[in-house]
Design an enzyme around this catalytic site. Structure first.
Site, PDB file in Angstrom:
ATOM      1  N   ASP A  77     -37.923  28.063  -7.717  1.00 45.65           N
ATOM      2  CA  ASP A  77     -38.979  27.903  -6.853  1.00 45.65           C
ATOM      3  C   ASP A  77     -39.736  27.217  -7.628  1.00 45.65           C
ATOM      4  OD1 ASP A  77     -40.468  28.442  -4.550  1.00 45.65           O
ATOM      5  OD2 ASP A  77     -41.477  29.869  -5.951  1.00 45.65           O
TER       6      ASP A  77
ATOM      7  N   ASP B 195     -44.030  26.954  -6.833  1.00 46.78           N
ATOM      8  CA  ASP B 195     -45.324  27.802  -6.881  1.00 46.78           C
ATOM      9  C   ASP B 195     -45.137  29.179  -7.141  1.00 46.78           C
ATOM     10  OD1 ASP B 195     -47.516  25.673  -5.643  1.00 46.78           O
ATOM     11  OD2 ASP B 195     -45.756  25.731  -4.131  1.00 46.78           O
TER      12      ASP B 195
ATOM     13  N   LYS C  79     -34.588  29.103   3.338  1.00 55.07           N
ATOM     14  CA  LYS C  79     -34.054  28.706   2.037  1.00 55.07           C
ATOM     15  C   LYS C  79     -32.599  28.561   1.892  1.00 55.07           C
ATOM     16  CE  LYS C  79     -38.152  28.814  -0.976  1.00 55.07           C
ATOM     17  NZ  LYS C  79     -38.767  29.356  -2.211  1.00 55.07           N
TER      18      LYS C  79
ATOM     19  N   ASP D 284     -40.544  33.845  -7.129  1.00 58.84           N
ATOM     20  CA  ASP D 284     -41.349  35.086  -7.002  1.00 58.84           C
ATOM     21  C   ASP D 284     -41.645  35.316  -5.596  1.00 58.84           C
ATOM     22  OD1 ASP D 284     -42.832  32.518  -6.020  1.00 58.84           O
ATOM     23  OD2 ASP D 284     -44.626  33.587  -6.232  1.00 58.84           O
TER      24      ASP D 284
ATOM     25  N   ASP E 131     -37.561  33.773  -1.153  1.00 59.68           N
ATOM     26  CA  ASP E 131     -36.765  33.527  -2.139  1.00 59.68           C
ATOM     27  C   ASP E 131     -35.610  34.295  -2.139  1.00 59.68           C
ATOM     28  OD1 ASP E 131     -38.279  31.157  -3.372  1.00 59.68           O
ATOM     29  OD2 ASP E 131     -39.330  32.636  -4.696  1.00 59.68           O
TER      30      ASP E 131
END
Length: 222
Positions: free
Chosen positions: A8, A10, A150, A173, A177
């Site tokens: 990832d 950010d 995702k 995070d 995810d």
């Protein structure tokens, strides 16, 4: 042996959650992974132009999953994985729920970002009625065409790269995810990750965000 790392952006390659500042130690760590023969891929809710520019400057080779899984790039090949959403629908959504659009929406076709990031029952019902997918990354609210998420993009990326999930590591995070973890053997959550993601991780890092990414690479490289 891990051959591909999905990361990832950010909150994972940045100094902390809620900042755009990249952690330079994390950048050096991903370059060490590439030099060791492990490809690194960016998997993010950001738009393709943002990620493609970053990808080139970082010097990584594992591909890109943009728009929260809706757009995939690898080896000069691009594919749109999700259905597109007409601009009129995006504007209706924004106006109905008094949302602020991401500046990146100008470059998106399937997954659009808004703030505030909270999903209300009314927002969920509105999206369901129109066959759309709504998710929150904690940073933004995302409205996407199906299948959204995702997972769909990561699945296609692994097909293009030609690597099986048993040789994939993933790090993130955010709740968004979790789908990425489905396609990885090593599933790492940075030290300040959402509790929902931590529950799905088999590697729980001590350090936060970019420092946690560096910790992860050091673990992979031994």
């Amino acid at each position: 042996m891990i051959e591909l790392i999905l990361t990832d952006l950010d909150g994972t390659l940045t100094m902390d959650r809620g900042t755009y500042l990249l952690d330079t130690r994390a950048i050096e760590a991903l370059r060490r992974a590439e030099r060791a023969g492990i490809r690194v891929a960016l998997v993010s809710g950001n738009s393709y132009p943002v990620l493609r520019g970053l990808y080139n400057y970082l010097g990584i080779t594992g591909g890109i999953v943009a728009e929260n899984g809706c757009f995939v790039y690898y080896n000069f090949q691009t594919e749109r994985v999700c259905e597109t959403i007409p601009r009129s629908v995006v504007e209706d959504f924004r106006n109905k729920f008094n949302l602020r659009e991401s500046w990146q929406n100008e470059f998106r076709k399937s997954d659009f970002g808004f703030t505030p990031a909270q999903i209300t029952p009314e927002i969920k019902a509105w999206a369901d009625e129109r066959g759309l997918v709504v998710q929150s990354s904690g940073y933004a609210l995302h409205l996407a065409g199906k299948p959204g998420g995702k997972g769909a993009g990561v699945k296609r990326l692994l097909e293009l790269v030609g690597v099986q999930s048993e040789k994939v590591g993933a790090i993130g995070d955010s709740r968004t995810d979790i789908e990425m973890f489905t396609y990885a053997k090593v599933k790492a959550a940075v030290g300040n990750a959402d509790p929902d993601l931590v529950k799905e991780a088999n590697v729980k890092l001590k350090l936060k965000s970019g420092a946690g990414f560096t910790e992860f690479i050091e673990m992979i490289l031994g």
